[in-house]
Design a protein around this motif. Structure first.
Motif, PDB file in Angstrom:
ATOM      1  N   VAL A 228      40.527  36.379  43.780  1.00 42.42           N
ATOM      2  CA  VAL A 228      41.968  36.154  43.872  1.00 42.42           C
ATOM      3  C   VAL A 228      42.188  34.766  44.458  1.00 42.42           C
ATOM      4  N   ASN A 229      43.316  34.181  44.129  1.00 50.66           N
ATOM      5  CA  ASN A 229      43.750  32.937  44.754  1.00 50.66           C
ATOM      6  C   ASN A 229      44.872  33.272  45.719  1.00 50.66           C
ATOM      7  N   VAL A 230      44.769  32.743  46.929  1.00 53.21           N
ATOM      8  CA  VAL A 230      45.801  32.933  47.939  1.00 53.21           C
ATOM      9  C   VAL A 230      46.446  31.574  48.173  1.00 53.21           C
ATOM     10  N   ASN A 231      47.727  31.482  47.852  1.00 51.49           N
ATOM     11  CA  ASN A 231      48.474  30.238  48.005  1.00 51.49           C
ATOM     12  C   ASN A 231      49.279  30.288  49.295  1.00 51.49           C
ATOM     13  N   SER A 232      48.773  29.634  50.309  1.00 49.96           N
ATOM     14  CA  SER A 232      49.449  29.587  51.606  1.00 49.96           C
ATOM     15  C   SER A 232      50.352  28.363  51.616  1.00 49.96           C
ATOM     16  N   THR A 233      51.487  28.476  50.956  1.00 58.88           N
ATOM     17  CA  THR A 233      52.350  27.311  50.772  1.00 58.88           C
ATOM     18  C   THR A 233      52.917  26.774  52.073  1.00 58.88           C
ATOM     19  N   ILE A 234      53.066  27.607  53.095  1.00 56.59           N
ATOM     20  CA  ILE A 234      53.590  27.128  54.374  1.00 56.59           C
ATOM     21  C   ILE A 234      52.625  26.137  55.013  1.00 56.59           C
ATOM     22  N   CYS A 235      51.332  26.424  54.944  1.00 54.83           N
ATOM     23  CA  CYS A 235      50.364  25.500  55.544  1.00 54.83           C
ATOM     24  C   CYS A 235      49.788  24.532  54.518  1.00 54.83           C
ATOM     25  N   GLY A 236      50.088  24.740  53.246  1.00 59.06           N
ATOM     26  CA  GLY A 236      49.664  23.808  52.205  1.00 59.06           C
ATOM     27  C   GLY A 236      48.263  24.033  51.667  1.00 59.06           C
ATOM     28  N   PHE A 237      47.661  25.171  51.966  1.00 59.11           N
ATOM     29  CA  PHE A 237      46.298  25.445  51.512  1.00 59.11           C
ATOM     30  C   PHE A 237      46.279  26.497  50.415  1.00 59.11           C
ATOM     31  N   THR A 238      45.333  26.347  49.498  1.00 59.81           N
ATOM     32  CA  THR A 238      45.038  27.368  48.503  1.00 59.81           C
ATOM     33  C   THR A 238      43.595  27.796  48.734  1.00 59.81           C
ATOM     34  N   HIS A 239      43.366  29.087  48.721  1.00 56.76           N
ATOM     35  CA  HIS A 239      42.057  29.651  49.020  1.00 56.76           C
ATOM     36  C   HIS A 239      41.633  30.524  47.843  1.00 56.76           C
ATOM     37  N   LYS A 240      40.366  30.455  47.470  1.00 57.67           N
ATOM     38  CA  LYS A 240      39.826  31.349  46.444  1.00 57.67           C
ATOM     39  C   LYS A 240      38.904  32.329  47.149  1.00 57.67           C
ATOM     40  N   ILE A 241      39.254  33.618  47.049  1.00 57.05           N
ATOM     41  CA  ILE A 241      38.477  34.675  47.687  1.00 57.05           C
ATOM     42  C   ILE A 241      37.767  35.463  46.595  1.00 57.05           C
TER      43      ILE A 241
ATOM     44  N   LYS B   3      48.059  44.244  35.972  1.00 53.60           N
ATOM     45  CA  LYS B   3      49.374  44.555  35.410  1.00 53.60           C
ATOM     46  C   LYS B   3      50.490  44.147  36.371  1.00 53.60           C
ATOM     47  N   ALA B   4      50.294  44.371  37.666  1.00 48.15           N
ATOM     48  CA  ALA B   4      51.325  44.059  38.667  1.00 48.15           C
ATOM     49  C   ALA B   4      51.537  42.551  38.816  1.00 48.15           C
ATOM     50  N   GLY B   5      50.478  41.778  38.659  1.00 49.73           N
ATOM     51  CA  GLY B   5      50.607  40.323  38.772  1.00 49.73           C
ATOM     52  C   GLY B   5      50.597  39.845  40.216  1.00 49.73           C
ATOM     53  N   PRO B   6      51.179  38.676  40.462  1.00 46.63           N
ATOM     54  CA  PRO B   6      51.126  38.070  41.801  1.00 46.63           C
ATOM     55  C   PRO B   6      51.856  38.890  42.855  1.00 46.63           C
ATOM     56  N   ILE B   7      51.361  38.770  44.067  1.00 38.97           N
ATOM     57  CA  ILE B   7      52.026  39.348  45.238  1.00 38.97           C
ATOM     58  C   ILE B   7      52.606  38.159  45.989  1.00 38.97           C
ATOM     59  N   SER B   8      53.816  38.293  46.510  1.00 39.13           N
ATOM     60  CA  SER B   8      54.397  37.139  47.191  1.00 39.13           C
ATOM     61  C   SER B   8      55.248  37.547  48.376  1.00 39.13           C
ATOM     62  N   ILE B   9      55.467  36.595  49.258  1.00 38.99           N
ATOM     63  CA  ILE B   9      56.407  36.716  50.348  1.00 38.99           C
ATOM     64  C   ILE B   9      57.429  35.610  50.100  1.00 38.99           C
ATOM     65  N   GLU B  10      58.650  35.981  49.869  1.00 37.05           N
ATOM     66  CA  GLU B  10      59.668  34.982  49.563  1.00 37.05           C
ATOM     67  C   GLU B  10      60.680  34.912  50.698  1.00 37.05           C
ATOM     68  N   PHE B  11      60.945  33.709  51.151  1.00 36.11           N
ATOM     69  CA  PHE B  11      61.905  33.498  52.228  1.00 36.11           C
ATOM     70  C   PHE B  11      63.288  33.240  51.657  1.00 36.11           C
ATOM     71  N   SER B  12      64.272  33.863  52.285  1.00 36.67           N
ATOM     72  CA  SER B  12      65.643  33.629  51.868  1.00 36.67           C
ATOM     73  C   SER B  12      66.529  33.552  53.099  1.00 36.67           C
ATOM     74  N   GLU B  13      67.583  32.815  53.003  1.00 38.60           N
ATOM     75  CA  GLU B  13      68.552  32.736  54.091  1.00 38.60           C
ATOM     76  C   GLU B  13      69.629  33.765  53.838  1.00 38.60           C
ATOM     77  N   SER B  14      69.920  34.546  54.841  1.00 42.45           N
ATOM     78  CA  SER B  14      70.969  35.559  54.675  1.00 42.45           C
ATOM     79  C   SER B  14      72.087  35.331  55.650  1.00 42.45           C
TER      80      SER B  14
END
Length: 107
Positions: A5-18, A96-107
């Motif tokens: 899997v690829n883990v995209n840690s966009t907050i810290c700017g790193f991509t990791h392949k596990i 089938k499920a595809g990517p898992i994500s954490i999305e930030f939104s302002e409420s």
């Protein structure tokens, strides 16, 4: 066949392949990463029975030892690999499920 899997840690700017592969009662984990903290846990032999709980958990112990931040999503990625390799999550379902994500939104 190993699972990756690829883990995209966009907050810290790193991509990791596990990558993980079940080997007897252990899951062998390799992580390709530019992150110095994650490099400390880039190879692990994870005992299958030590992934069942969040508190007594080999992966979380290694993340703590590497001084990962509490919001680091790499340990979660490793645990997903462990679940996939042990059959606790079907690989077909994950595809089938595809990517898992954490999305930030302002409420």
């Amino acid at each position: 066949m190993p699972t990756s899997v690829n883990v995209n840690s966009t907050i810290c700017g790193f991509t990791h392949k596990i990558t993980g592969k079940l080997d007897g009662m252990n899951i062998i984990i390799d992580i390709e990463t530019p992150c110095p903290k994650i490099k400390e846990m880039s190879y692990m032999e994870v005992p299958m029975m030590e992934t069942m709980d969040i508190k007594d958990n080999y992966v979380m112990d290694m993340a703590k030892k590497a001084r990962c931040t509490p919001g680091c999503i790499v340990p979660s990625g490793v645990l997903h690999i462990c679940r996939l390799e042990t059959g606790m999550i079907a690989k077909s379902l994950a595809k089938k499920a595809g990517p898992i994500s954490i999305e930030f939104s302002e409420s």
